[in-house]
Motif scaffolding. Structure first.
Motif, PDB file in Angstrom:
ATOM      1  N   THR A  62     112.847  12.625 121.506  1.00 50.19           N
ATOM      2  CA  THR A  62     113.282  13.426 120.348  1.00 50.19           C
ATOM      3  C   THR A  62     112.736  14.852 120.387  1.00 50.19           C
ATOM      4  O   THR A  62     112.990  15.623 119.471  1.00 50.19           O
ATOM      5  CB  THR A  62     112.832  12.772 119.027  1.00 50.19           C
ATOM      6  N   GLU A  63     111.984  15.204 121.434  1.00 52.59           N
ATOM      7  CA  GLU A  63     111.282  16.483 121.435  1.00 52.59           C
ATOM      8  C   GLU A  63     112.207  17.688 121.354  1.00 52.59           C
ATOM      9  O   GLU A  63     111.794  18.761 120.903  1.00 52.59           O
ATOM     10  CB  GLU A  63     110.380  16.597 122.673  1.00 52.59           C
ATOM     11  N   ASN A  64     113.457  17.535 121.743  1.00 48.90           N
ATOM     12  CA  ASN A  64     114.405  18.651 121.686  1.00 48.90           C
ATOM     13  C   ASN A  64     115.448  18.473 120.578  1.00 48.90           C
ATOM     14  O   ASN A  64     116.514  19.093 120.617  1.00 48.90           O
ATOM     15  CB  ASN A  64     115.117  18.796 123.039  1.00 48.90           C
ATOM     16  N   ASN A 111     102.591  12.865 125.691  1.00 53.09           N
ATOM     17  CA  ASN A 111     103.915  13.042 125.112  1.00 53.09           C
ATOM     18  C   ASN A 111     104.481  11.681 124.713  1.00 53.09           C
ATOM     19  O   ASN A 111     105.146  11.005 125.497  1.00 53.09           O
ATOM     20  CB  ASN A 111     104.860  13.737 126.080  1.00 53.09           C
ATOM     21  N   ASN A 132     106.598  11.463 122.315  1.00 46.18           N
ATOM     22  CA  ASN A 132     107.901  11.769 121.699  1.00 46.18           C
ATOM     23  C   ASN A 132     108.850  12.449 122.689  1.00 46.18           C
ATOM     24  O   ASN A 132     109.462  13.478 122.382  1.00 46.18           O
ATOM     25  CB  ASN A 132     107.707  12.677 120.470  1.00 46.18           C
ATOM     26  N   PRO A 133     108.995  11.879 123.882  1.00 43.18           N
ATOM     27  CA  PRO A 133     109.820  12.545 124.905  1.00 43.18           C
ATOM     28  C   PRO A 133     111.311  12.543 124.607  1.00 43.18           C
ATOM     29  O   PRO A 133     112.042  13.408 125.096  1.00 43.18           O
ATOM     30  CB  PRO A 133     109.510  11.742 126.170  1.00 43.18           C
ATOM     31  N   ASP A 157     110.297   6.210 119.683  1.00 43.34           N
ATOM     32  CA  ASP A 157     110.919   7.531 119.793  1.00 43.34           C
ATOM     33  C   ASP A 157     112.299   7.414 120.443  1.00 43.34           C
ATOM     34  O   ASP A 157     113.246   8.106 120.041  1.00 43.34           O
ATOM     35  CB  ASP A 157     110.012   8.450 120.615  1.00 43.34           C
ATOM     36  N   TYR A 194     103.852  15.150 118.305  1.00 44.28           N
ATOM     37  CA  TYR A 194     104.150  16.221 117.350  1.00 44.28           C
ATOM     38  C   TYR A 194     102.915  16.637 116.546  1.00 44.28           C
ATOM     39  O   TYR A 194     102.832  17.764 116.067  1.00 44.28           O
ATOM     40  CB  TYR A 194     105.227  15.772 116.355  1.00 44.28           C
TER      41      TYR A 194
END
Length: 560
Positions: A275-277, A270, A272-273, A441, A264
């Motif tokens: 929580t990314e959405n 990546n 934060n795979p 994450d 982020y």
């Protein structure tokens, strides 16, 4: 029994004594003091000597060679002062063993043993301490500490036959020590003053100064009368939500996560795979209060700031969790990192069992998913009420990073799977560390999923913040705990996320777009956490400072 058998038995019984006689060395106390002083100056303080050599002007070759002589002179004075029968050996062996351990840590991880580091060591649990033990560290200490200590224990000291002669000999040793120091000062005072003035940390590198800081810590902790406790925030009240639902906040306190490796915040990987959405608001520029848990954790929950932090004051006044409890919020702390550092002293708390009967635990530590199970159990049994549930993660705690996540969740390979991380490649260390962030994450995503299941009963929100960062070999530094004044940003910049559902933002009067812009553009620190927790939850109290509440400028005026 035959005569020959009896003779053999006698020889066998005498063998240990004969062996000791062969190993034993006779030496005058003056010679032993000199030998010990040289060992401490050259071997134990090798990191300091090396650093002084690096800082010395290349043109001043002679100056760069003087530190070991100066240390030898100083140790001659110090060790002579307690060179008395029945005292010298036990004292010097204790100093040697503890100093050798500190030398190992300094050489391998570039840590400094100042007051905050000693505080962190005293508050370290067994599982954490065991993570630093490996074959290399054992062999290192065996040769650096145990063999010299055994030599000192076995050496037969030849003491003088009169107290007067002994006094004269000791006086002579002290005079020689001061003479060495005097000669060096006469010729190189300006050089030492210049180097010391620009590198204040050097005095903390000299061993055994760590014992001075240990003495201070023990005195302050056990012998100094604590301050009278100051109750704060008794006026705290919850602003009633328009929809009449109780508020449920999950506060996740991370361990050793650094901002630089967060996707982020611009990291190329990546991390934060999961929580990314999930519409996470990530605060891009957040500074920690300290570089070790023992300092940062109490500081971040107190009303004191990084600049005016005082450990005694923090322990003698209410923290933000206490104040939220005053407001009628049910507060519970789940511990998975070995200790809450007095933060949860006056609230409900539970230390997670590390029993290997739980598939998420190995008998000494658990991965953080175990906390999600605790959340599920808590919410399934409690009536709907204003609640704050805090998780203290083990997160990215090193050096045994690979133990912080299940093997099947290893994303970046090859990963360093050993505790003596200095023997892994830089990429292997980064890989294993990034794997811990990915797993954190995952835990956050699972926490959010649980909260979503309770949106019909609560106004739900989650805040995540790490206590401090971590060095992964940059500039030769590993782990954390570097004195704050010299610590790199890898150790002082931390991630801070807020998962803020639209429903929560609406009922609390928070402008999400405004908060997202502030997260990207403004700088914050742990100083803001105390006031932000109150503001984000919707608690009013005179001790709340709106200027330090990260949500205040993005909130409806009647909700502040």
């Amino acid at each position: 029994m035959s005569k020959n058998n009896s003779t053999e038995e006698i020889h066998l019984k005498l063998l240990p004594q004969k062996l000791l006689n062969h190993l034993s060395v006779k030496m005058s106390i003056e010679s032993l003091v000199l030998l010990t002083s040289l060992y401490f100056a050259i071997v134990i303080n090798f990191p300091f000597i090396t650093r002084m050599h690096e800082l010395a002007d290349p043109a001043h070759v002679i100056f760069s060679l003087t530190p070991f002589a100066a240390l030898t002179g100083a140790f001659l004075v110090i060790f002579t002062l307690f060179s008395f029968k029945y005292i010298f050996k036990p004292v010097i062996i204790f100093i040697l063993l503890s100093s050798a351990s500190a030398t190992y840590a300094m050489m391998k991880y570039n840590v400094l043993f100042d007051y905050s580091m000693v505080e962190n060591i005293f508050q370290t649990n067994i599982a954490e301490a065991n993570s630093y033990i490996n074959l290399r560290s054992f062999l290192y200490l065996f040769f650096l500490a145990f063999i010299p200590a055994l030599f000192i224990a076995l050496v037969e000291i030849k003491w003088t036959d009169s107290w007067l002669k002994g006094l004269l000999h000791r006086t002579g040793m002290i005079v020689i020590g001061f003479a060495i120091l005097g000669i060096i000062a006469a010729f190189f005072y300006k050089d030492y003053a210049s180097v010391g003035r620009n590198n204040h940390y050097l005095n903390k590198m000299i061993l055994p100064t760590h014992l001075y800081y240990a003495g201070r810590y023990i005195n302050n902790t056990y012998f100094v009368k604590p301050l009278a406790f100051k109750v704060m925030g008794e006026d705290a009240k919850i602003i009633k939500s328009d929809n009449n639902k109780p508020t449920l906040m999950v506060l996740v306190v991370g361990e050793t996560a650094r901002s630089e490796n967060i996707a982020y915040n611009g990291y190329e990987r990546n991390t934060n795979p999961y929580t990314e959405n999930l519409a996470i608001i990530s605060f891009q520029n957040v500074s920690s209060c300290g570089t070790a848990t023992a300092h940062s954790l109490p500081c971040m929950f107190s009303s004191l700031t990084h600049k005016n932090y005082d450990h005694k004051k923090v322990n003698a006044q209410s923290n933000v969790l206490d104040i939220m409890q005053h407001a009628g919020i049910d507060v519970i702390w789940y511990e998975n990192d070995g200790g809450h550092k007095n933060v949860a002293q006056r609230i409900n708390k539970e230390e997670v069992s590390t029993s290997s009967a739980n598939p998420l635990c190995d008998g000494s530590v658990c991965v953080d998913e175990v906390l999600v199970d605790k959340l599920k159990e808590q919410l399934a049994t409690q009536p709907a009420k204003d609640s704050l549930i805090a998780f203290h993660l083990i997160g990215s705690h090193g050096p045994t990073y690979w133990k912080r996540y299940p093997t099947e969740m290893e994303t970046f390979k090859p990963a360093c799977r050993r505790s003596d991380i200095e023997n892994c490649s830089d990429q292997e260390i980064v890989n294993v560390y990034d794997n811990t962030l990915v797993y954190t994450d995952y835990v956050l995503a699972k926490t959010i999923k649980v909260l979503e299941e309770y949106e019909d009963r609560y106004n739900v929100v989650m805040l995540y913040v790490s206590d401090h960062g971590e060095s992964l070999g940059e500039n030769g530094l590993y782990l954390h705990g570097t004195p704050y004044a010299f610590a790199p940003e890898e150790q002082t910049k931390v991630p801070l996320f807020i998962w803020l559902p639209d429903s929560y933002a609406d009922v609390k009067g928070i402008n999400k777009s405004c908060l997202s812009d502030a997260a990207k553009q403004q700088s914050f620190s742990h100083d803001n956490l105390f006031h932000t927790l109150l503001g984000l939850y919707g608690v009013t109290t005179e001790v709340k400072d709106a200027q330090l509440d990260m949500t205040a400028n993005c909130m409806d005026s009647d909700k502040k």
